[in-house]
Design an enzyme around this catalytic site. Structure first.
Site, short mmCIF file in Angstrom:
data_model
loop_
_atom_site.label_atom_id
_atom_site.label_comp_id
_atom_site.label_asym_id
_atom_site.label_seq_id
_atom_site.Cartn_x
_atom_site.Cartn_y
_atom_site.Cartn_z
N LYS A 176 101.61 8.85 8.93
CA LYS A 176 100.77 8.70 10.11
C LYS A 176 101.53 9.20 11.33
O LYS A 176 102.77 9.19 11.28
CB LYS A 176 100.32 7.25 10.30
CG LYS A 176 101.40 6.18 10.25
CD LYS A 176 102.64 6.28 11.05
CE LYS A 176 102.53 6.28 12.55
NZ LYS A 176 103.88 6.46 13.21
N TYR A 261 98.86 1.81 15.00
CA TYR A 261 98.85 0.62 14.13
C TYR A 261 97.81 -0.38 14.61
O TYR A 261 97.14 -1.03 13.82
CB TYR A 261 100.24 -0.03 14.10
CG TYR A 261 101.25 0.74 13.28
CD1 TYR A 261 101.42 0.47 11.93
CD2 TYR A 261 102.02 1.74 13.85
CE1 TYR A 261 102.34 1.17 11.17
CE2 TYR A 261 102.94 2.44 13.10
CZ TYR A 261 103.10 2.16 11.76
OH TYR A 261 104.00 2.87 11.01
P1 NAD Z 1 112.95 11.85 12.36
O1 NAD Z 1 113.10 12.54 13.66
O2 NAD Z 1 113.96 10.83 11.99
O3 NAD Z 1 112.90 12.93 11.18
C1 NAD Z 1 112.13 14.09 11.27
C2 NAD Z 1 112.61 15.10 10.24
O4 NAD Z 1 111.89 16.33 10.43
C3 NAD Z 1 114.11 15.43 10.40
O5 NAD Z 1 114.70 15.53 9.13
C4 NAD Z 1 114.09 16.78 11.09
O6 NAD Z 1 115.20 17.59 10.78
C5 NAD Z 1 112.82 17.40 10.53
N1 NAD Z 1 112.26 18.46 11.38
C6 NAD Z 1 111.75 19.61 10.93
N2 NAD Z 1 111.33 20.37 11.93
C7 NAD Z 1 111.57 19.69 13.07
C8 NAD Z 1 111.37 19.97 14.43
N3 NAD Z 1 110.79 21.11 14.85
N4 NAD Z 1 111.74 19.05 15.33
C9 NAD Z 1 112.28 17.88 14.94
N5 NAD Z 1 112.50 17.56 13.65
C10 NAD Z 1 112.16 18.46 12.72
O7 NAD Z 1 111.48 11.26 12.34
P2 NAD Z 1 110.92 10.08 11.42
O8 NAD Z 1 111.04 8.81 12.16
O9 NAD Z 1 111.46 10.16 10.07
O10 NAD Z 1 109.33 10.45 11.44
C11 NAD Z 1 108.78 11.43 10.59
C12 NAD Z 1 107.30 11.14 10.39
O11 NAD Z 1 107.15 9.86 9.81
C13 NAD Z 1 106.47 11.11 11.66
O12 NAD Z 1 105.19 11.62 11.40
C14 NAD Z 1 106.36 9.64 12.00
O13 NAD Z 1 105.20 9.31 12.74
C15 NAD Z 1 106.33 9.04 10.64
N6 NAD Z 1 106.89 7.68 10.62
C16 NAD Z 1 106.20 6.70 10.01
C17 NAD Z 1 106.72 5.43 9.94
C18 NAD Z 1 106.00 4.35 9.19
O14 NAD Z 1 106.37 3.20 9.32
N7 NAD Z 1 105.01 4.68 8.37
C19 NAD Z 1 107.95 5.14 10.54
C20 NAD Z 1 108.65 6.18 11.16
C21 NAD Z 1 108.11 7.44 11.18
#
Ligand code: NAD
Length: 429
Positions: A176, A261
């Protein structure tokens, strides 16, 4: 509270669940290297015994019997996942959840950082040939070990990778918010439909046992007629350079990231869809974190029965996550709600004219694991996921309506979307 109050119960092991011995399972539980699946299947079959090891009771009959864990399917029979994006959520929650799941296993990693991917592959027992990057991702079409692609990238990349995964013949589990626009959500749904692949949005709260317990109470009318939902989901952001604060990558600020959420919970707990949306927003471009996205947002959703949701979400206050559902006969609250772990449920019910407050204890269970295993069961049994693409599309429609309302200072009306959810998770098995 009795465990049967939890809607998602462990699935009864299928006959095929029974084949692997416990030692065989433990040996491979941390993940398998590509190419080992046939060998493991053979070993699992040779074991011949039930996968679940049980013991005779050793406590008094009055005590609850000790239950041994259900080890789930032998690894070779599990649904294989390629996880795209190795950020905080993947490393901190999803890879550990896959490792302890019952019907799922990690079978590939997709990353722009080869060193990080190699490190994680080693940690989870994957061969180097199971690592892909964003450019050669489409090669995954030729990997029969991958049935589902789990997309965990910045929001603006969800549509592209969902469409590429569907074209590669893979089912999709997408984080999401589903995407950054209604148009992108529709393209993702169309691509998966055209490829005849399943699309599920990772709304973990809809698989979380305490939240499901509150949902069950609401459905059984224990709170009476539902009247109000009040909720907040806020956190305090740091580094202004991070993608969550860039509009092109995130689609918006707290609203699509954490406010979603509240929107989703108001919808699934009430079982209704909002017809009127009223939003207001605080922009604060003097703060370098909020040059592109809002600092906070408040919104009201009105539903056909008269039920209403009043919600707040921000990026500039200490973490605060709660929801409260109020009906004519009582209330139920989660505080915290939406947390990865440690959610707490309380409810107050009118009993003989007096309010009695209950705080049930329900055994903790990893909501990420439950969500992933739900997707796997849908693939194995060819069922529609409980939270399909239509569920993510509807939240995106509401997000866009909240922004439009906040910008125009007026109520936005929404047409009903029709059914956005698949069967309840409890109907599996
Ligand atoms: P994060 O920033 O920790 O990780 C993002 C990943 O994408 C990294 O590995 C990064 O290298 C990669 N990436 C690729 N292209 C990129 C770019 N152009 N800019 C930045 N990063 C890039 O993020 P996250 O917290 O892991 O979130 C990722 C996804 O998961 C999002 O859609 C977020 O909304 C979702 N999320 C959901 C929950 C949940 O509880 N369901 C929790 C956190 C995040």
């Amino acid at each position: 509270m009795h465990p049967s109050d939890i809607s998602i119960l462990p699935q009864a092991p299928s006959p095929s669940d029974q084949r692997a011995g416990r030692r065989t399972f433990l040996k491979y539980a941390g993940g398998i290297a590509a190419g080992m699946a046939p060998l493991m299947a053979a070993q699992a079959q040779q074991a011949g015994a039930s996968a679940k090891v049980d013991f005779p009771p050793d406590h008094a009959d009055s005590e609850a019997p000790e239950k041994m864990p259900d080890p789930g399917l032998p690894p070779a029979e599990r649904i294989g996942y390629a996880v795209v994006g190795l950020g905080r959520l993947t490393v901190g929650r999803l890879l550990p959840a896959l490792a302890k799941s019952r019907y799922s296993r990690l079978s590939a990693l997709v990353s722009g950082d080869p060193a990080k991917a190699r490190k994680l592959a080693q940690q989870y027992g994957l061969a180097e040939q199971s690592i892909y990057n964003y450019d050669d991702f489409d090669r995954i079409a030729a990997n029969p070990d991958v049935q589902v692609v789990y997309i965990v990238l910045p929001n603006s990349m969800h549509a592209e990778f969902t469409i590429r995964a569907a074209r590669a013949g893979k089912h999709v589990l997408c984080e999401k918010p589903m995407a950054n626009s209604v148009a992108e959500c529709q393209q993702m749904i169309d691509a998966c439909r055209q490829a005849q692949r399943k699309l599920m949005i990772a709304y973990r709260s809809q698989y979380e046992p305490l939240t499901r317990s509150l949902l069950k109470m609401a459905r059984e009318n224990r709170l009476g007629e539902l009247k109000e939902f009040i909720s907040a989901n806020s956190q305090n952001m740091g580094d202004p350079a991070q993608w969550r604060l860039k509009k092109a990558l995130a689609g918006g600020g707290p609203l699509p990231d954490v406010g979603i959420y509240c929107i989703n919970a108001a919808r699934f707990l009430s079982g209704e869809e909002p017809t009127e949306v009223l939003g207001s927003m605080r922009n604060n471009p003097a703060d370098p974190r909020f040059r592109e996205v809002e600092e906070s947002v408040q919104f009201t959703l009105r539903f056909p029965s008269g039920f209403s949701a009043t919600c707040s979400s921000g990026y500039n206050s200490h973490k605060s996550q709660f929801l409260r559902l109020q009906g004519t006969l009582g209330w139920g609250e989660l505080d915290p709600a939406y947390a990865y772990e440690g959610n707490r449920l309380r409810y107050g019910l009118l009993q003989n004219g007096r309010e009695v407050i209950h705080e049930p204890s329900i055994a903790a269970s990893d909501q990420f694991m439950l969500e992933i295993d739900h997707m796997s069961q849908c693939v194995r049994q060819d069922r529609q996921p409980h939270t399909p693409g239509e569920e993510g599309l509807q939240d995106q429609r509401i997000i866009e309506a909240i922004y439009a309302s906040a910008q125009g200072g007026r109520v936005i009306r929404l047409a009903p979307p029709g059914n956005t959810r698949g069967p309840e998770p409890r109907q599996e098995g």
